[in-house]
Write an enzyme that holds these catalytic residues in place. Sequence first.
Site, PDB file in Angstrom:
ATOM      1  CB  CYS A 170      -1.304   1.054   7.324  1.00  0.00           C
ATOM      2  SG  CYS A 170      -2.332   0.863   5.856  1.00  0.00           S
TER       3      CYS A 170
HETATM    4  N1  NDP Z   1      -2.807   6.424   3.316  1.00  0.00           N
HETATM    5  C1  NDP Z   1      -2.367   5.506   4.138  1.00  0.00           C
HETATM    6  O1  NDP Z   1      -2.958   5.221   5.172  1.00  0.00           O
HETATM    7  C2  NDP Z   1      -1.104   4.779   3.850  1.00  0.00           C
HETATM    8  C3  NDP Z   1      -0.504   4.880   2.625  1.00  0.00           C
HETATM    9  N2  NDP Z   1       0.646   4.192   2.386  1.00  0.00           N
HETATM   10  C4  NDP Z   1       1.285   4.282   1.091  1.00  0.00           C
HETATM   11  O2  NDP Z   1       1.977   5.536   1.032  1.00  0.00           O
HETATM   12  C5  NDP Z   1       1.943   6.054  -0.282  1.00  0.00           C
HETATM   13  C6  NDP Z   1       1.311   7.431  -0.274  1.00  0.00           C
HETATM   14  O3  NDP Z   1      -0.014   7.293   0.201  1.00  0.00           O
HETATM   15  P1  NDP Z   1      -0.980   8.520   0.424  1.00  0.00           P
HETATM   16  O4  NDP Z   1      -0.238   9.632   1.056  1.00  0.00           O
HETATM   17  O5  NDP Z   1      -2.183   7.999   1.076  1.00  0.00           O
HETATM   18  O6  NDP Z   1      -1.296   8.851  -1.108  1.00  0.00           O
HETATM   19  P2  NDP Z   1      -2.014  10.130  -1.707  1.00  0.00           P
HETATM   20  O7  NDP Z   1      -2.822   9.694  -2.844  1.00  0.00           O
HETATM   21  O8  NDP Z   1      -2.690  10.859  -0.604  1.00  0.00           O
HETATM   22  O9  NDP Z   1      -0.789  11.008  -2.221  1.00  0.00           O
HETATM   23  C7  NDP Z   1      -0.024  10.654  -3.310  1.00  0.00           C
HETATM   24  C8  NDP Z   1       1.085  11.691  -3.504  1.00  0.00           C
HETATM   25  O10 NDP Z   1       1.857  11.331  -4.633  1.00  0.00           O
HETATM   26  C9  NDP Z   1       1.850  12.391  -5.615  1.00  0.00           C
HETATM   27  N3  NDP Z   1       1.743  11.706  -6.891  1.00  0.00           N
HETATM   28  C10 NDP Z   1       0.725  10.937  -7.330  1.00  0.00           C
HETATM   29  N4  NDP Z   1       1.023  10.374  -8.512  1.00  0.00           N
HETATM   30  C11 NDP Z   1       2.267  10.812  -8.829  1.00  0.00           C
HETATM   31  C12 NDP Z   1       3.135  10.579  -9.928  1.00  0.00           C
HETATM   32  N5  NDP Z   1       2.775   9.790 -10.928  1.00  0.00           N
HETATM   33  N6  NDP Z   1       4.353  11.186  -9.919  1.00  0.00           N
HETATM   34  C13 NDP Z   1       4.712  11.989  -8.911  1.00  0.00           C
HETATM   35  N7  NDP Z   1       3.927  12.246  -7.847  1.00  0.00           N
HETATM   36  C14 NDP Z   1       2.731  11.653  -7.804  1.00  0.00           C
HETATM   37  C15 NDP Z   1       0.670  13.267  -5.255  1.00  0.00           C
HETATM   38  O11 NDP Z   1       0.940  14.626  -5.442  1.00  0.00           O
HETATM   39  P3  NDP Z   1       0.715  15.417  -6.802  1.00  0.00           P
HETATM   40  O12 NDP Z   1      -0.427  14.744  -7.510  1.00  0.00           O
HETATM   41  O13 NDP Z   1       0.405  16.805  -6.376  1.00  0.00           O
HETATM   42  O14 NDP Z   1       2.025  15.316  -7.515  1.00  0.00           O
HETATM   43  C16 NDP Z   1       0.574  13.078  -3.747  1.00  0.00           C
HETATM   44  O15 NDP Z   1       1.442  13.969  -3.092  1.00  0.00           O
HETATM   45  C17 NDP Z   1       1.145   5.050  -1.108  1.00  0.00           C
HETATM   46  O16 NDP Z   1       2.029   4.205  -1.792  1.00  0.00           O
HETATM   47  C18 NDP Z   1       0.336   4.308  -0.069  1.00  0.00           C
HETATM   48  O17 NDP Z   1      -0.008   3.029  -0.513  1.00  0.00           O
HETATM   49  C19 NDP Z   1       1.257   3.437   3.338  1.00  0.00           C
HETATM   50  C20 NDP Z   1       0.701   3.323   4.563  1.00  0.00           C
HETATM   51  C21 NDP Z   1      -0.551   3.966   4.910  1.00  0.00           C
HETATM   52  C1  X2W Z   2      -8.499   1.800   3.219  1.00  0.00           C
HETATM   53  C2  X2W Z   2      -7.552   1.503   2.109  1.00  0.00           C
HETATM   54  O1  X2W Z   2      -7.888   1.588   0.941  1.00  0.00           O
HETATM   55  N1  X2W Z   2      -6.345   1.118   2.440  1.00  0.00           N
HETATM   56  C3  X2W Z   2      -5.319   0.808   1.472  1.00  0.00           C
HETATM   57  C4  X2W Z   2      -4.070   0.539   2.205  1.00  0.00           C
HETATM   58  C5  X2W Z   2      -3.182   1.691   2.118  1.00  0.00           C
HETATM   59  C6  X2W Z   2      -1.805   1.288   2.283  1.00  0.00           C
HETATM   60  O2  X2W Z   2      -1.230   1.385   3.296  1.00  0.00           O
HETATM   61  O3  X2W Z   2      -1.254   0.726   1.194  1.00  0.00           O
HETATM   62  P1  X2W Z   2       0.259   0.328   1.097  1.00  0.00           P
HETATM   63  O4  X2W Z   2       0.839   0.468   2.432  1.00  0.00           O
HETATM   64  O5  X2W Z   2       0.283  -1.072   0.621  1.00  0.00           O
HETATM   65  O6  X2W Z   2       0.924   1.217   0.140  1.00  0.00           O
HETATM   66  C7  X2W Z   2      -5.610  -0.456   0.680  1.00  0.00           C
HETATM   67  O7  X2W Z   2      -6.207  -1.379   1.183  1.00  0.00           O
HETATM   68  O8  X2W Z   2      -5.080  -0.553  -0.437  1.00  0.00           O
END
Ligand code: NDP
Ligand code: X2W
Length: 620
Positions: A416
């Site tokens: 992001c």
């Molecule tokens: N949040 C953000 O703004 C952004 C996030 N990202 C990236 O996107 C990805 C997802 O982020 P986000 O949605 O915030 O993460 P969350 O922590 O909100 O969700 C993680 C998901 O993964 C599942 N999970 C966690 N650990 C495991 C595992 N070991 N095996 C299988 N399933 C697992 C969880 O479900 P359950 O535990 O029920 O299985 C849950 O559905 C990350 O890599 C993040 O860095 C990228 C851009 C922006």
């Molecule tokens: C506020 C906050 O904690 N933000 C996350 C970024 C989430 C994210 O987008 O991480 P990836 O896209 O690299 O998976 C961080 O800085 O690690």
Amino acid sequence: MQHGYSIELFTQEYEQLMKEPWVKFGTKLKLREFKELLDHLPRTSSVAVISAPMLQKELFTDSGAGTLIRRGYKLFKHDSVDKIGADRFRQVIHDRDPDVLSGYQSVTGVLNELKKTPYTIYGDDPLDVVAVVSRPEGEVPVMTRLLASRNGVLNSVTDNVFNAIKKDHRRLFWTAQADDENRAWHFERADGSFTRAGKSLFWYGVQDVAEVERIVKGFEASGRIERAYLPVGPAAPPHKTGAAPAGAKAFSTLARRPMLGSTRGYATAAAPPSTEPKRLGLIGARGFTGQALTTLLSGHPYLNLTHVSSRQLAGYALDGYAKAPITYSNLSTEDVKEMEKEGVVDAWVMALPNGVCKPFVDAIDSGAEARTKGEKSVIVDLSADYRFEKEWTYGLPELYGRTPIRTSKRISNPGCYATSSQLLIAPLLKYLKPGAWPTVFGLSGYSGAGTIPSNDPDGRPISLPKVTPDSLGGAVRPYALTDHIHEREAGHHLSTLLSDQSERAKLAFVPAVAPWFSGIISTLSMPLSQKVTAKEIVAQYEEAYKGERLVRIQKQVPGLQDIEGKHTWTVGGVQVHSEGERVVVVGGLDNLLKGAATQCLQNLNLALGYDECAGIPIDA
Ligand SMILES: NC(=O)C1=CN([C@@H]2O[C@H](COP(=O)(O)OP(=O)(O)OC[C@H]3O[C@@H](n4cnc5c(N)ncnc54)[C@H](OP(=O)(O)O)[C@@H]3O)[C@@H](O)[C@H]2O)C=CC1
Ligand SMILES: CC(=O)N[C@@H](CCC(=O)OP(=O)(O)O)C(=O)O
């Protein structure tokens, strides 16, 4: 008997593997044990790794699930034929070169042609695969020969040799004929291709159609690639007419062996967008990005969510998806592999935390191997795990083009903060003061940190934010002040845009987390190489993002109200310092939308052939 996944373990790969950050503890131990085992076996032997519960299936069915590890031969690369033995090389040309086999060229003719430019020969010790890359100083490298024995193809030596070439060459062009029995292999490894009358030109590492055209013109002038393979000639190039030139005549008048009639335009040629319904599996559906994607897919006209996976919510009904009732399941890697093998979905999205995607991706890869040749689903990974992998396409369409995404099956979704930083810096790279680092101060909503699982009073699992306004004390908290992974990610990919490819783009990225739910505000401060007015800076953004449906350029500094819940990246508030040596610009996006789910949907749409913005409610 061998099914599933096959690996050639080369000595040099072993050493490289042991250095990989994901190879830890148990994996390290296993690799060391494989190596020791293989070191004492003849090369005709192999080791099949299967789990004990799968033993019966492995032995008594044709759908086993093992990993075969074989001790491969050493790879070599040499700058002269003599180093591998001129006679052995002549024999390979004699036995395998399609031009020699068809009588079009003599062995001596091939060898003489080889000597016209500096070249490198890649291969493995028994010469099961030999590839020649012509690489004149300052020119684009061309793989002029890829000669593989059946053994080389079956044991994936071709892939290992190709990977060795990829390590040395950032970009590469090569050709193949329609009657090449490994034709699908070429398409899978290319970022783009052009086919006319049975002759295909392939390339990787060049993202931009204008750049492909420039390089092709160079080949036309130098004759390094036969003209019949090039998108040149009396007819307009297909990407300009928007249609593949059915049966367009090659310019060359050389009589060649008969070809299979096949036409395919530039991979970029815009076919009408598909409206065919397709199916998507979402792994990590409980999290914030998974939820945001679910909401978007609920309104997508063609792409249907069919499987959602969560360990916590398995057995519960999925909320927020209006098109069909769906129940969460807890998909194991074995389930995913079987589903891929059966072709149950057309695409997968990984919305998992960093570092846990690989077993799922590997399972999909091995499921795909059991399918008809060439068939495999698209994967879009939201984590940072594949953003530096050359084999994956980095999906930021506004900067690195649509062609690679349209033709890719493995797409890493940008981070992001990294998306916002790159969109801010890329149009201004030409004004960056040499040697200086642009600084981006990023302020993100707390949803960026993801979720933790919990339970509501009725015991139903729920997701809570990992970071909350309370935990922040209602204030802003700077963190990861140097070396945030998005700093490296943005620099890595921006570097590909520099005109001098010996240079690396660097930036200083300083993040802070804020007590609002979603939305990133990125403030860029960049030292300038020359005096530029704010108007000229704005013109750079207008030029770079002309026609982009998910970019908004405005006069004022973007505020949270311009960003939160919006699908676009917004830029504004350009100011140049009174001494004209520094520009400050503000960009913003919703970390869960253009920073994650919306960009993921853009990538899925492109890879599945839909309109890029299908299902994305573009903000007014
Ligand atoms: N949040 C953000 O703004 C952004 C996030 N990202 C990236 O996107 C990805 C997802 O982020 P986000 O949605 O915030 O993460 P969350 O922590 O909100 O969700 C993680 C998901 O993964 C599942 N999970 C966690 N650990 C495991 C595992 N070991 N095996 C299988 N399933 C697992 C969880 O479900 P359950 O535990 O029920 O299985 C849950 O559905 C990350 O890599 C993040 O860095 C990228 C851009 C922006
Ligand atoms: C506020 C906050 O904690 N933000 C996350 C970024 C989430 C994210 O987008 O991480 P990836 O896209 O690299 O998976 C961080 O800085 O690690």
